[in-house]
Structures are given as C-alpha cells and as structure tokens.
Design a protein around this motif. Structure first.
Motif, short mmCIF file in Angstrom:
data_model
loop_
_atom_site.label_atom_id
_atom_site.label_comp_id
_atom_site.label_asym_id
_atom_site.label_seq_id
_atom_site.Cartn_x
_atom_site.Cartn_y
_atom_site.Cartn_z
N VAL A 3 4.00 -8.47 11.45
CA VAL A 3 3.03 -7.39 11.54
C VAL A 3 2.55 -6.98 10.15
N LEU A 4 3.47 -6.91 9.20
CA LEU A 4 3.11 -6.56 7.83
C LEU A 4 2.12 -7.56 7.23
N ALA A 5 2.37 -8.86 7.44
CA ALA A 5 1.48 -9.88 6.89
C ALA A 5 0.12 -9.89 7.57
N ASP A 6 0.08 -9.50 8.83
CA ASP A 6 -1.20 -9.50 9.55
C ASP A 6 -2.04 -8.28 9.22
N ARG A 7 -1.44 -7.13 9.04
CA ARG A 7 -2.20 -5.89 8.85
C ARG A 7 -2.54 -5.63 7.39
N TRP A 8 -1.71 -6.05 6.46
CA TRP A 8 -1.96 -5.81 5.03
C TRP A 8 -1.76 -7.10 4.23
N PRO A 9 -2.60 -8.12 4.49
CA PRO A 9 -2.40 -9.39 3.78
C PRO A 9 -2.64 -9.27 2.28
N CYS A 10 -3.59 -8.43 1.85
CA CYS A 10 -3.89 -8.33 0.42
C CYS A 10 -2.76 -7.63 -0.33
N ARG A 11 -2.32 -6.48 0.14
CA ARG A 11 -1.27 -5.75 -0.56
C ARG A 11 0.06 -6.49 -0.54
N LEU A 12 0.35 -7.15 0.57
CA LEU A 12 1.59 -7.93 0.62
C LEU A 12 1.50 -9.14 -0.31
N SER A 13 0.35 -9.81 -0.34
CA SER A 13 0.19 -10.95 -1.25
C SER A 13 0.30 -10.51 -2.70
N TRP A 14 -0.26 -9.34 -3.02
CA TRP A 14 -0.16 -8.83 -4.39
C TRP A 14 1.29 -8.54 -4.76
N THR A 15 2.03 -7.92 -3.85
CA THR A 15 3.44 -7.61 -4.12
C THR A 15 4.25 -8.89 -4.31
N LEU A 16 4.02 -9.88 -3.46
CA LEU A 16 4.76 -11.14 -3.57
C LEU A 16 4.39 -11.89 -4.84
N GLN A 17 3.12 -11.82 -5.25
CA GLN A 17 2.72 -12.50 -6.47
C GLN A 17 3.36 -11.84 -7.69
N CYS A 18 3.38 -10.51 -7.72
CA CYS A 18 4.07 -9.81 -8.81
C CYS A 18 5.55 -10.13 -8.82
N LEU A 19 6.12 -10.25 -7.64
CA LEU A 19 7.53 -10.60 -7.53
C LEU A 19 7.78 -12.02 -8.02
N GLU A 20 6.86 -12.93 -7.72
CA GLU A 20 7.00 -14.31 -8.18
C GLU A 20 6.85 -14.39 -9.69
N ASP A 21 5.87 -13.67 -10.26
CA ASP A 21 5.69 -13.69 -11.71
C ASP A 21 6.91 -13.10 -12.42
N ALA A 22 7.47 -12.03 -11.84
CA ALA A 22 8.64 -11.42 -12.47
C ALA A 22 9.88 -12.29 -12.32
#
Length: 527
Positions: free
Chosen positions: A420-439
């Motif tokens: 549900v999280l990935a379907d409703r907020w794909p941009c904010r979740l992708s941003w959080t995961l990308q920051c997590l990957e960079d860190a």
C-alpha cells in the motif's frame, strides 16, 4: 503458465470431466458441423471449468516500426496468429455461419442447440432446387412437353434462384478462406483514402469482435477456457507517436469487458513516459505519463535489482556459451565459489506457493478488516485497489521463496502495508530508499543507520526533496496526501531501515526508474 495449463488439465480429468478436443482431423469435421447447424450455449458447467489454454503471441514493436500505423501491425499479428492456431477453414465458416454463444436459461447443461430455422432454410432451398431441377428435366426429356417453353423458363428460374443462394454462401466462405483478416486490414491501411476514412476504426473493431466471438465459440467446442497472451516488446525503441498508437490498440482490444486478451507489456518506463508525454494522448492527464501508465496497467511488475545468486546464474549461463579451452577452468572456479558459500537453500516454488496461501489470506483479511488501521489507507480509485490486490500475493511469494536462515520474514500485515505504501506514495518512498541507499554505501553510515526508522530518514532529507520539486514535479504528483504519509510511517506502520531493505528485494509495484532518476539528480547536485 504452461505448467499451470497442464496441472489444471490433469485436475479436470481427475474430476471426471470430458476430455478437451481440437479442430483437427475428425474434430475439424465436428466443428464445421456444429458451426453450420448448432448454436453454442454457455452453461453453468462451462463456467465451472478450471482448465484453460494460453495462446501465446509475441509482438516485437521494432519489427513494425517502419510502417505508418504500428497499432495496425499489432492487430494484424493477433489476427494472423489466431488464424494459424485454429486453422483458416473454421474461422472462415464462422464469418459466414457462426454466432456468439448465448447464456443458458436456468441450470440446463445442453451446450449445443439445433438451429431449427437454419435447418428449415437449408431443407427449403434443397427442396425448391430439387423441384426446379425436376421441372426442367421434365420439360427437356418428356415427349410432348418439350415444346412448352414456359415450363422450361419456370424450371430454370426456380433452380437458379435456389441454387444461387447456396452458391453465394459457398463463395462467401471461400472469400474469407482466401482473404485473411490480416489482408483486409492491410488493404484498408494502404488505401489512398486512409486518412479520411471516418469508419476505419469501426471496421477494425468489427474484425476484432469477430475474433472475440470466434474464441468464445471455440471455448465451448474445446471444453476449456481460452486466453490470448500478447507479449509486447521493443516498444521503447520506437518513435513516440507509434508508442501511443500501440496503447490505443490495446485500449481498443480491451474495451470489451469479456475480451479474452492478456497483454504482457515489457518496457522501460523511463523511456516510455517521455514518449507518451510528447504525443497528444496525454490530454486531460496533466501531461503526466506516469498517470497514464498507472491507468493502463492493472498488474505492475517492476523487476528488482539482480541479487547475488541471480548474478552467479547469469555468469554461469554466459560461461557455458564459451567454446574455447578456458571454459572448464572458469566453470570450475564458479562452481567452487558457489559451493563454498554458506547460504541456506531456498525452498522450491511449490513449497513457497503452499506456504504462501495462508499468508495471502491473512494479508487480505487485514485489508478487509474495518477495525484494522491498514484499511483506512486504501485508495478510493478502483484501479489502484486492483493493483494492490494483484501485487500482494506476488510480494508474499517472493518473500517466502528467499533463503531462510536468520532472516525473519515480515508478517503478512507488514507486507500488505508495504505494498500500500509503494502504491500510494511512490515518489516519497523512492526518495527515502534512495537516500538510504546513498547513505548505506559507506560501512560506517550503514551501521549507524541500521536502527533508524524510514520516517526519520525522510525527515533528514525532506529539504533536499523540496529543492528538487521542479525536476521531480510529475513524479511528486503521483503521491497522495502528504499528511497521510506522515501518519502512515511515523505512527501506524513505523518501518525500520532493516525491514525496508528486506522488503525492497520483493517490491514489484514500485517503479525503480524513479529512484534511479532521483539518484542522478542527487549526484548532479553534489558536483
């Protein structure tokens, strides 16, 4: 899908159901007889049938990229493959004599009803023809009547009128046998008046409707369900207007709710979205190609990044193509590397499937439970709800198929909440995961952030996301209410960093090209 076909076929035979048949050999004669004199009926028993057959059709858009109308190539490929699968003769006879099955009234199990009207017409024509021929023979052969020209005229006229009806029907079947649906569509597209033919799409639609009705007829004849699976590839290599044309053709084929078509669209969204946005098909959607894809695709499957085991398999497959003397040495090194790794074996697909059934039921129970807070986050759009329902079983199966060991599989409720999280907020979740990957690319940062929550990671970098509102504007418009996003991650479902990394490998409804675009923007901003 082929394994599923075989399993369902065997299960139906064990239940004592009649064996399916094909329009080949004696079955072809039976099919032609039923086409001519019987009307198919969809009974309750037919609706209960579980066995089905997939008709696979591969359509490479790149092969038709040079033609003016790429979507016409899709329709002609569909027509040609169905004609080859069932044969030209049954389809030609159906064009002239066939009809779409009707639903049974009540609980009748009769699948074929005699067409009394057509039988009477045929017997009437044959009787009139026999009478006309008899009158003509009498007028020609019987002495004393040969001189009566009126009798000859009457006999000839009766025989000609009745015989011409039969000949016209036979000629119509012969015409459809010689001129395929593919040739008809090609003739229409090659016409000089193609651009001005207002009824062109209606003619294409008529051809498609005939195919759909023919498939419905063959379902009753073959005693199983039929589904046409069109695999569309190479679309990201074509021009933008041709890409939009293929999507229009898909919408035309799927406009009928009972159409037995399944489209497998293999594309790169980062390439397709700009192509759609350059055409006029985005009117009314704020020129957002992602919104268009979300409405066109009912089961998104974004392939995750390749894992370690998959990399080893691809390396091994590439090595096996080597024919030089180094093959045995390289293959031996790969075998040693794989043999030395102390990894828990992954369960088989059958074991994972059987174990996933109660998990899927539990996840769906959470979605349906009004007292569960998860049900409050379901979207209002029916298409999005179908996407979530379609994605949850796949996500759970992927999670359970992973090697066991010390890894704790998230609960069904947590997996459903992640979908549900990935379907409703794909941009904010992708941003959080990308920051997590960079860190996480540095060992020290990865160890420090292991105990963090996703919401804290988002809060740390929300200012950077705000600065990128212009280049990420279209992606940001995919997200729902930001306040609900905060309540979801900060209060109701506080996913941790470790849990997010574990779920990311099984996430198929999140477009990874969005995250890659964000990573590129972050890298450019740090130059």
């Amino acid at each position: 899908m082929r394994e599923e076909m075989a399993q369902r076929e065997a299960a139906e035979l064990r239940r004592g159901q009649r064996k399916p048949r094909r329009p080949q050999g004696w079955g072809l004669l039976v099919a032609l007889w039923l086409l001519a004199f019987y009307e198919p009926v969809v009974t309750e028993g037919h609706l209960r049938r579980k066995n089905l057959e997939f008709i696979f059709i591969r359509f490479s858009a790149w092969e038709f990229a040079g033609c003016d109308k790429l979507w016409a190539g899709l329709v002609t490929t569909l027509c040609q493959n169905i004609r080859q699968h069932f044969g030209a003769l049954p389809l030609s006879v159906f064009h002239v004599l066939g009809s779409r099955p009707r639903f049974a009234s009540g609980f009748s199990q009769r699948e074929w009803i005699l067409r009394k009207g057509r039988c009477l017409q045929l017997w009437g024509l044959l009787l009139v023809l026999a009478v006309g021929v008899a009158i003509l023979l009498v007028a020609l052969l019987v002495p004393g009547i040969k001189e009566h020209h009126a009798l000859k005229v009457v006999g000839s006229a009766v025989a000609s009128l009745s015989g011409s009806s039969l000949v016209l029907g036979a000629l119509s079947i012969l015409k459809n046998f010689l001129v395929s649906e593919k040739k008809k569509i090609e003739r229409l597209t090659n016409s000089d008046r193609f651009a001005g033919q207002l009824g062109f799409m209606s003619k294409i639609r008529e051809e498609v409707e005939v195919l759909v009705d023919f498939l419905a007829f063959m379902e009753v004849f073959e005693r199983r369900r039929l589904r046409v699976v069109l695999e569309i590839t190479g679309l990201d290599l074509c021009y933008p207007e041709k890409v939009a044309g293929v999507f229009n053709a898909m919408a035309t084929l799927l406009s009928d709710a009972n159409a037995p078509f399944i489209f497998v669209l293999a594309v790169d969204p980062s390439v397709i979205v700009p192509c759609l946005e350059q055409t006029g098909c985005m009117k009314g959607l704020a020129d957002n190609g992602y919104l268009y894809l979300n409405r066109a695709v009912t089961l998104p499957f974004s392939i995750p990044e390749m894992g370690a085991r998959s990399r080893l398999r691809s390396v091994e497959a590439a090595i096996q193509t080597r024919e030089d003397l180094m093959y045995r040495i390289i293959a031996g090194n790969v075998a040693k590397t794989r043999g030395g790794a102390a990894a828990a074996p992954a369960p088989s697909w059958k074991e994972a499937d059987s174990a996933a059934v109660p998990w899927i039921h539990e996840a769906f129970r959470c979605l349906h439970d009004g007292s569960d807070v998860l049900s409050r986050y379901l979207p209002d759009n029916g298409a999005n709800v179908r996407r979530i329902v379609n994605t949850i079983p796949i996500t759970l199966r992927l999670l359970l198929h992973r090697p066991g060991g010390a890894v704790v599989v998230p609960s069904p409720r947590a997996a459903a909440a992640w979908v549900v999280l990935a379907d409703r907020w794909p941009c904010r979740l992708s941003w959080t995961l990308q920051c997590l990957e960079d860190a996480g690319q540095s060992a020290a940062a990865a160890s420090d952030g292991a105990g963090k929550s996703l919401w804290s990671v988002f809060q740390e970098h929300v200012g950077e996301l705000s600065a990128l509102r212009q280049p990420l504007g279209k992606v940001l418009s995919l997200d729902d209410d930001p306040e609900l996003f905060q309540a979801f991650l900060a209060r109701d479902f506080p996913f941790g960093v470790g849990e997010a990394r574990q779920l990311l490998g099984a996430t198929v409804n999140l477009d990874h090209s969005i995250r890659h675009q964000m990573g590129l923007l972050r890298a450019l901003g740090r130059l």
